[in-house]
Design a protein around this motif. Structure first.
Motif, PDB file in Angstrom:
ATOM      1  N   SER A  55       0.843  -1.194   0.000  1.00 44.33           N
ATOM      2  CA  SER A  55       0.000   0.000   0.000  1.00 44.33           C
ATOM      3  C   SER A  55       0.876   1.240   0.000  1.00 44.33           C
ATOM      4  CB  SER A  55      -0.906   0.006   1.228  1.00 44.33           C
ATOM      5  OG  SER A  55      -0.133   0.094   2.404  1.00 44.33           O
ATOM      6  N   GLY A  56       0.231   2.400  -0.108  1.00 46.04           N
ATOM      7  CA  GLY A  56       0.941   3.670  -0.053  1.00 46.04           C
ATOM      8  C   GLY A  56       1.321   4.217  -1.414  1.00 46.04           C
ATOM      9  N   TYR A  57       1.114   3.424  -2.466  1.00 47.93           N
ATOM     10  CA  TYR A  57       1.367   3.864  -3.829  1.00 47.93           C
ATOM     11  C   TYR A  57       0.135   3.538  -4.665  1.00 47.93           C
ATOM     12  CZ  TYR A  57       6.260   4.007  -2.387  1.00 47.93           C
ATOM     13  OH  TYR A  57       7.427   4.270  -1.729  1.00 47.93           O
ATOM     14  N   ASP A  58      -0.176   4.391  -5.618  1.00 48.95           N
ATOM     15  CA  ASP A  58      -1.339   4.174  -6.477  1.00 48.95           C
ATOM     16  C   ASP A  58      -0.912   4.255  -7.931  1.00 48.95           C
ATOM     17  OD1 ASP A  58      -3.866   3.990  -7.581  1.00 48.95           O
ATOM     18  OD2 ASP A  58      -4.376   6.087  -7.154  1.00 48.95           O
ATOM     19  N   PRO A  59      -0.874   3.162  -8.654  1.00 42.97           N
ATOM     20  CA  PRO A  59      -1.200   1.796  -8.256  1.00 42.97           C
ATOM     21  C   PRO A  59      -0.070   1.175  -7.446  1.00 42.97           C
ATOM     22  CG  PRO A  59      -0.533   1.825 -10.548  1.00 42.97           C
ATOM     23  CD  PRO A  59      -0.542   3.247 -10.085  1.00 42.97           C
ATOM     24  N   ALA A  60      -0.431   0.242  -6.587  1.00 48.61           N
ATOM     25  CA  ALA A  60       0.559  -0.421  -5.738  1.00 48.61           C
ATOM     26  C   ALA A  60       1.341  -1.467  -6.526  1.00 48.61           C
ATOM     27  CB  ALA A  60      -0.122  -1.071  -4.542  1.00 48.61           C
ATOM     28  N   GLU A  61       0.707  -2.049  -7.526  1.00 49.02           N
ATOM     29  CA  GLU A  61       1.355  -3.034  -8.397  1.00 49.02           C
ATOM     30  C   GLU A  61       1.292  -2.489  -9.815  1.00 49.02           C
ATOM     31  OE1 GLU A  61       0.111  -7.103  -7.705  1.00 49.02           O
ATOM     32  OE2 GLU A  61       0.464  -7.579  -9.806  1.00 49.02           O
ATOM     33  N   VAL A  62       2.444  -2.117 -10.350  1.00 50.28           N
ATOM     34  CA  VAL A  62       2.519  -1.485 -11.667  1.00 50.28           C
ATOM     35  C   VAL A  62       3.032  -2.503 -12.679  1.00 50.28           C
ATOM     36  CG1 VAL A  62       3.538   0.393 -12.986  1.00 50.28           C
ATOM     37  CG2 VAL A  62       3.076   0.698 -10.562  1.00 50.28           C
ATOM     38  N   THR A  88      14.158 -11.307  -8.917  1.00 47.07           N
ATOM     39  CA  THR A  88      13.635 -12.210  -9.959  1.00 47.07           C
ATOM     40  C   THR A  88      12.782 -11.508 -11.010  1.00 47.07           C
ATOM     41  OG1 THR A  88      11.664 -12.853  -8.717  1.00 47.07           O
ATOM     42  CG2 THR A  88      13.643 -14.176  -8.372  1.00 47.07           C
ATOM     43  N   GLY A  89      13.270 -10.402 -11.531  1.00 44.96           N
ATOM     44  CA  GLY A  89      12.556  -9.716 -12.604  1.00 44.96           C
ATOM     45  C   GLY A  89      11.504  -8.733 -12.144  1.00 44.96           C
ATOM     46  N   ASP A  90      11.153  -8.740 -10.876  1.00 41.20           N
ATOM     47  CA  ASP A  90      10.215  -7.768 -10.334  1.00 41.20           C
ATOM     48  C   ASP A  90      11.015  -6.762  -9.518  1.00 41.20           C
ATOM     49  OD1 ASP A  90       7.989  -9.176 -11.361  1.00 41.20           O
ATOM     50  OD2 ASP A  90       8.080 -10.550  -9.666  1.00 41.20           O
ATOM     51  N   TYR A  91      10.522  -5.541  -9.451  1.00 40.15           N
ATOM     52  CA  TYR A  91      11.230  -4.481  -8.739  1.00 40.15           C
ATOM     53  C   TYR A  91      10.367  -4.008  -7.582  1.00 40.15           C
ATOM     54  CZ  TYR A  91      14.216  -4.594 -12.791  1.00 40.15           C
ATOM     55  OH  TYR A  91      15.063  -5.013 -13.768  1.00 40.15           O
ATOM     56  N   PHE A  92      10.774  -4.347  -6.390  1.00 38.67           N
ATOM     57  CA  PHE A  92      10.065  -3.907  -5.190  1.00 38.67           C
ATOM     58  C   PHE A  92      10.653  -2.576  -4.753  1.00 38.67           C
ATOM     59  CE2 PHE A  92       9.374  -8.400  -5.318  1.00 38.67           C
ATOM     60  CZ  PHE A  92       8.068  -8.540  -4.901  1.00 38.67           C
ATOM     61  N   TYR A  93       9.808  -1.690  -4.292  1.00 42.00           N
ATOM     62  CA  TYR A  93      10.286  -0.410  -3.786  1.00 42.00           C
ATOM     63  C   TYR A  93       9.479  -0.040  -2.558  1.00 42.00           C
ATOM     64  CZ  TYR A  93       6.307   1.215  -6.548  1.00 42.00           C
ATOM     65  OH  TYR A  93       5.063   1.380  -7.087  1.00 42.00           O
ATOM     66  N   ALA A  94      10.070   0.811  -1.746  1.00 39.13           N
ATOM     67  CA  ALA A  94       9.414   1.213  -0.501  1.00 39.13           C
ATOM     68  C   ALA A  94       9.781   2.645  -0.178  1.00 39.13           C
ATOM     69  CB  ALA A  94       9.826   0.296   0.643  1.00 39.13           C
ATOM     70  N   CYS A  95       8.965   3.262   0.625  1.00 37.75           N
ATOM     71  CA  CYS A  95       9.257   4.603   1.115  1.00 37.75           C
ATOM     72  C   CYS A  95      10.235   4.482   2.278  1.00 37.75           C
ATOM     73  CB  CYS A  95       7.972   5.296   1.566  1.00 37.75           C
ATOM     74  SG  CYS A  95       8.275   6.916   2.290  1.00 37.75           S
ATOM     75  N   GLY A  96      11.348   5.150   2.176  1.00 41.25           N
ATOM     76  CA  GLY A  96      12.346   5.110   3.243  1.00 41.25           C
ATOM     77  C   GLY A  96      11.829   5.641   4.567  1.00 41.25           C
ATOM     78  N   TYR A  97      10.853   6.528   4.502  1.00 44.79           N
ATOM     79  CA  TYR A  97      10.284   7.092   5.730  1.00 44.79           C
ATOM     80  C   TYR A  97       9.180   6.220   6.317  1.00 44.79           C
ATOM     81  CZ  TYR A  97      12.531  11.342   3.964  1.00 44.79           C
ATOM     82  OH  TYR A  97      13.437  12.246   3.481  1.00 44.79           O
ATOM     83  N   HIS A  98       8.475   5.471   5.484  1.00 43.65           N
ATOM     84  CA  HIS A  98       7.268   4.772   5.942  1.00 43.65           C
ATOM     85  C   HIS A  98       7.270   3.271   5.672  1.00 43.65           C
ATOM     86  CE1 HIS A  98       6.014   9.033   5.076  1.00 43.65           C
ATOM     87  NE2 HIS A  98       5.693   8.904   6.353  1.00 43.65           N
ATOM     88  N   ILE A  99       8.420   2.674   5.477  1.00 41.10           N
ATOM     89  CA  ILE A  99       8.459   1.235   5.218  1.00 41.10           C
ATOM     90  C   ILE A  99       7.944   0.450   6.427  1.00 41.10           C
ATOM     91  CG2 ILE A  99      10.860   0.929   5.942  1.00 41.10           C
ATOM     92  CD1 ILE A  99      11.085  -1.157   3.655  1.00 41.10           C
ATOM     93  N   GLY A 100       8.151   0.991   7.614  1.00 48.45           N
ATOM     94  CA  GLY A 100       7.708   0.316   8.834  1.00 48.45           C
ATOM     95  C   GLY A 100       6.206   0.178   8.947  1.00 48.45           C
ATOM     96  N   ILE A 101       5.464   1.038   8.263  1.00 48.85           N
ATOM     97  CA  ILE A 101       4.005   0.945   8.307  1.00 48.85           C
ATOM     98  C   ILE A 101       3.450   0.395   6.987  1.00 48.85           C
ATOM     99  CG2 ILE A 101       3.691   2.677  10.094  1.00 48.85           C
ATOM    100  CD1 ILE A 101       3.043   4.712   7.923  1.00 48.85           C
ATOM    101  N   GLN A 103       4.448   0.997   3.525  1.00 51.51           N
ATOM    102  CA  GLN A 103       4.376   1.699   2.241  1.00 51.51           C
ATOM    103  C   GLN A 103       5.352   1.027   1.277  1.00 51.51           C
ATOM    104  OE1 GLN A 103       4.867   5.956   2.214  1.00 51.51           O
ATOM    105  NE2 GLN A 103       4.227   6.102   0.090  1.00 51.51           N
ATOM    106  N   ILE A 104       4.813   0.054   0.541  1.00 48.47           N
ATOM    107  CA  ILE A 104       5.608  -0.785  -0.360  1.00 48.47           C
ATOM    108  C   ILE A 104       4.860  -0.914  -1.681  1.00 48.47           C
ATOM    109  CG2 ILE A 104       6.596  -3.085  -0.700  1.00 48.47           C
ATOM    110  CD1 ILE A 104       6.606  -3.344   2.381  1.00 48.47           C
ATOM    111  N   GLY A 105       5.595  -0.969  -2.775  1.00 46.34           N
ATOM    112  CA  GLY A 105       5.003  -1.180  -4.093  1.00 46.34           C
ATOM    113  C   GLY A 105       5.869  -2.113  -4.907  1.00 46.34           C
ATOM    114  N   VAL A 106       5.372  -2.498  -6.078  1.00 45.85           N
ATOM    115  CA  VAL A 106       6.114  -3.408  -6.938  1.00 45.85           C
ATOM    116  C   VAL A 106       5.896  -3.025  -8.394  1.00 45.85           C
ATOM    117  CG1 VAL A 106       4.286  -5.142  -7.054  1.00 45.85           C
ATOM    118  CG2 VAL A 106       6.642  -5.828  -7.437  1.00 45.85           C
ATOM    119  N   ILE A 107       6.972  -3.144  -9.180  1.00 48.25           N
ATOM    120  CA  ILE A 107       6.915  -2.929 -10.616  1.00 48.25           C
ATOM    121  C   ILE A 107       7.164  -4.274 -11.268  1.00 48.25           C
ATOM    122  CG2 ILE A 107       7.964  -1.801 -12.607  1.00 48.25           C
ATOM    123  CD1 ILE A 107       8.905   0.392 -10.589  1.00 48.25           C
ATOM    124  N   VAL A 108       6.243  -4.708 -12.119  1.00 53.45           N
ATOM    125  CA  VAL A 108       6.372  -5.961 -12.850  1.00 53.45           C
ATOM    126  C   VAL A 108       6.673  -5.593 -14.307  1.00 53.45           C
ATOM    127  CG1 VAL A 108       5.226  -8.084 -13.552  1.00 53.45           C
ATOM    128  CG2 VAL A 108       4.743  -7.087 -11.310  1.00 53.45           C
TER     129      VAL A 108
END
Length: 111
Positions: A55-62, A88-101, A103-108
């Protein structure tokens, strides 16, 4: 006098090499598209991602194709980042400030 003739000779060689250098051919028109991802800590996806709770990104899965461009936009009143890593071909990313709560997304990247 020797210095001046050396400089003139060097300038003449440089001018010849510039004139002899072929001009690059223009690239064919690209079919890439721009994908925008909003960063907002309050965004919760309507459906669960195949990657779990993100969550935290719109769209969360790109889903993008090779050559597409991605632009992250922050309309939120808080600072956000999109720091990522490949897995493995997917790119996970997170907010450095809010990863603890969560805020994570993924690029396929698809072919």
């Amino acid at each position: 006098m020797k210095i001046i003739s050396t400089l003139l000779m060097g300038a003449a060689i440089a001018a010849l090499s510039i004139a002899a250098t072929p001009k690059p051919k223009p690239h064919p028109t690209s079919t890439s598209r721009l994908v925008m991802v909003r960063m907002d800590i309050d965004f919760k996806p309507h459906k669960r991602s195949s990657f779990g709770r993100i969550s935290g990104y719109d769209p969360a899965e790109v889903h993008v194709h090779m050559g597409d461009r991605i632009q992250f936009v922050n309309p939120d009143d808080q600072n956000h980042t999109a720091t990522g890593m490949a897995y493995t071909g997917d790119y996970f990313y997170a907010c450095g400030y809010h990863i603890g709560i969560g805020q994570i997304g993924v690029i396929v990247v698809e072919p």
